[in-house]
Design an enzyme around this catalytic site. Structure first.
Site, short mmCIF file in Angstrom:
data_model
loop_
_atom_site.label_atom_id
_atom_site.label_comp_id
_atom_site.label_asym_id
_atom_site.label_seq_id
_atom_site.Cartn_x
_atom_site.Cartn_y
_atom_site.Cartn_z
N ASN A 1 0.87 -1.18 0.00
CA ASN A 1 0.00 0.00 0.00
C ASN A 1 0.90 1.23 0.00
OD1 ASN A 1 -1.79 2.09 0.50
ND2 ASN A 1 -2.77 1.13 2.25
N ARG B 1 -2.74 -2.14 -3.30
CA ARG B 1 -3.88 -1.25 -3.16
C ARG B 1 -3.74 -0.14 -4.20
NH1 ARG B 1 -4.84 3.74 0.84
NH2 ARG B 1 -7.05 4.09 0.42
N HIS C 1 -12.51 3.51 -0.11
CA HIS C 1 -12.44 2.60 1.05
C HIS C 1 -13.22 1.31 0.79
CE1 HIS C 1 -11.92 6.48 3.60
NE2 HIS C 1 -10.73 5.93 3.42
N ARG D 1 -9.50 16.93 5.53
CA ARG D 1 -10.38 17.18 4.38
C ARG D 1 -11.70 17.75 4.86
NH1 ARG D 1 -9.76 11.23 1.95
NH2 ARG D 1 -7.49 11.12 2.03
N GLU E 1 -7.69 -4.35 5.80
CA GLU E 1 -7.62 -4.21 4.36
C GLU E 1 -6.52 -5.09 3.77
OE1 GLU E 1 -8.64 0.17 3.12
OE2 GLU E 1 -7.64 0.21 5.07
#
Length: 395
Positions: free
Chosen positions: A7, A85, A174, A235, A379
């Protein structure tokens, strides 16, 4: 077969060696600050943690450390595949894909949709292919899970030409985490996933909510980019689109600068003026810091409002799942969110909620309540599972 999961971020590389069918993780780690004099690789192996300095090193040098560690464990020849990923696959990918030159070109074509993420993913893929050139490489896309969203959920009310010519639509992110925790929630509730309508809330520095109907994404709070939706660490989440032009004129900023500020200077950090870390904000709010208290309250309010909205996509709500760094560890955020969602039938079990921290998941509501659960996301394991399945099919 062992699968190496990779990742890559703009200056980081997270890796883990695992098999989908066993809990063993003989090697894992994180390379940080790549490309700087402070670059280093933290390696976790055999119950110990070591840090390898890597001054000036980039992705190739980081993979050199991974190769050396695999060799030291006598596992280099047992790596059967590498799973990557990839943040954005546009509407080109609804499932993991073998990383052929054509697929990598398609990932490059999605760079305008994720200019902060896909270039790092591509750089990591190229470095990994150079280091592990003799095994299959698979791309697992954050956006793929959400390709089941209906048109009514993914279309924006903008000129048709924007969608047809430029791909302006909602994609969601996600996806790997949402898919994993939905499956785990079904197992914990002892119900078939295909019979469950869940809202899953992945809450971390990046945050999103997903409506999962029978194991398939029906809607997501994130959109064209990961900027849409919830308040996040740095964000903004949803803002009036007119803000861009207004603040560009009033503050003398370019549109690029406005977008950068909404991505990197807003959210919890912008509201609090203190931090993007929920742990710090909860502590500061407890000491009376007004900005920290406001940031936490806005985060919770927007989260609860979005969860309630996602119920519309499902028609029937069977449960709510909290995951991610904040979702798994902040009992206060979960409590405040469920208090606002009492109208949907959620009733908190305060003791169960207090226990569900630091890796301890489970149901956090009372027996008569609509269930809310804490599920620890993984993940890396999901990427390894999907990579192994694709390679086993010979695709």
């Amino acid at each position: 077969m062992w699968t190496l999961v990779v990742n890559c971020g703009s200056s980081s590389l997270k890796f883990a060696l695992l098999r989908p069918d066993t809990p063993d993780v003989p090697l894992a780690g994180l390379a940080e600050r790549l490309g700087t004099d402070a670059a280093s690789v933290r390696v976790d192996r055999a119950g110990e943690r070591v840090t390898v300095p890597l001054p000036g090193g980039g992705y190739p040098e980081a993979f050199g450390v991974v190769l050396a560690e695999l060799g030291a464990l006598d596992l280099r020849e047992q790596v059967g595949a590498v799973g990557h990923r990839v943040v954005h696959g546009g509407d080109l990918f609804s499932a993991p894909a073998l990383l052929t030159p054509e697929v990598l070109d398609a990932v490059r074509a999605c760079v305008p949709l994720a200019p902060l993420h896909n270039p790092a993913n591509i750089a990591g893929i190229e470095a990994a292919q150079a280091a592990f050139g003799d095994v299959p490489h698979v791309a697992v896309f954050d956006t793929a899970f959400h390709q089941t969203m209906p048109e009514v959920a993914y279309r924006y009310a903008v000129p048709e030409s924007w969608y047809r010519q430029h791909g302006v639509r909602r994609y969601g992110f996600h996806g790997t985490s949402h898919a994993y925790v939905a499956g785990e929630a079904a197992r914990m509730l002892d119900r078939p996933l295909e019979d469950l309508n869940l809202v899953t809330a992945h809450l971390g520095n990046g945050a999103s909510v997903c409506a999962v109907a029978g194991g398939r994404s029906a809607d997501s709070s994130m959109g064209l980019t990961p900027l849409e939706g919830l308040v996040m660490g740095t964000r903004s989440g949803d803002v009036d689109p007119g803000l861009h032009d207004f603040i560009a004129r009033e503050a003398g900023l370019s549109l690029t600068q406005v977008t950068a500020a909404l991505n990197k200077e807003s959210g919890l950090l912008g509201l609090s003026g203190l931090s993007n870390d929920m742990r710090e904000l909860e502590e500061a709010a407890g000491r009376g810091h007004a900005g920290a208290r406001l940031a936490v309250e806005v985060f919770v309010y927007r989260l609860a409002k979005t969860v309630a909205g996602m119920a519309v996509a499902l028609g029937r709500l069977d449960g709510l799942v909290f995951t991610g760094g904040i979702g798994e560890n902040s009992a206060a955020v979960r409590s405040a969110t469920l208090e606002r969602l009492g109208l949907l039938g959620f009733h908190l079990d305060a003791e169960a909620n207090a226990r569900a921290v630091r890796g301890q998941g489970g149901v956090i509501t009372t027996p008569e309540s609509l269930p809310a659960l804490v599920v620890n996301t993984n993940e890396e394991r999901m990427i390894a599972r999907e990579t192994a399945q694709l390679v086993a099919r010979g695709l």
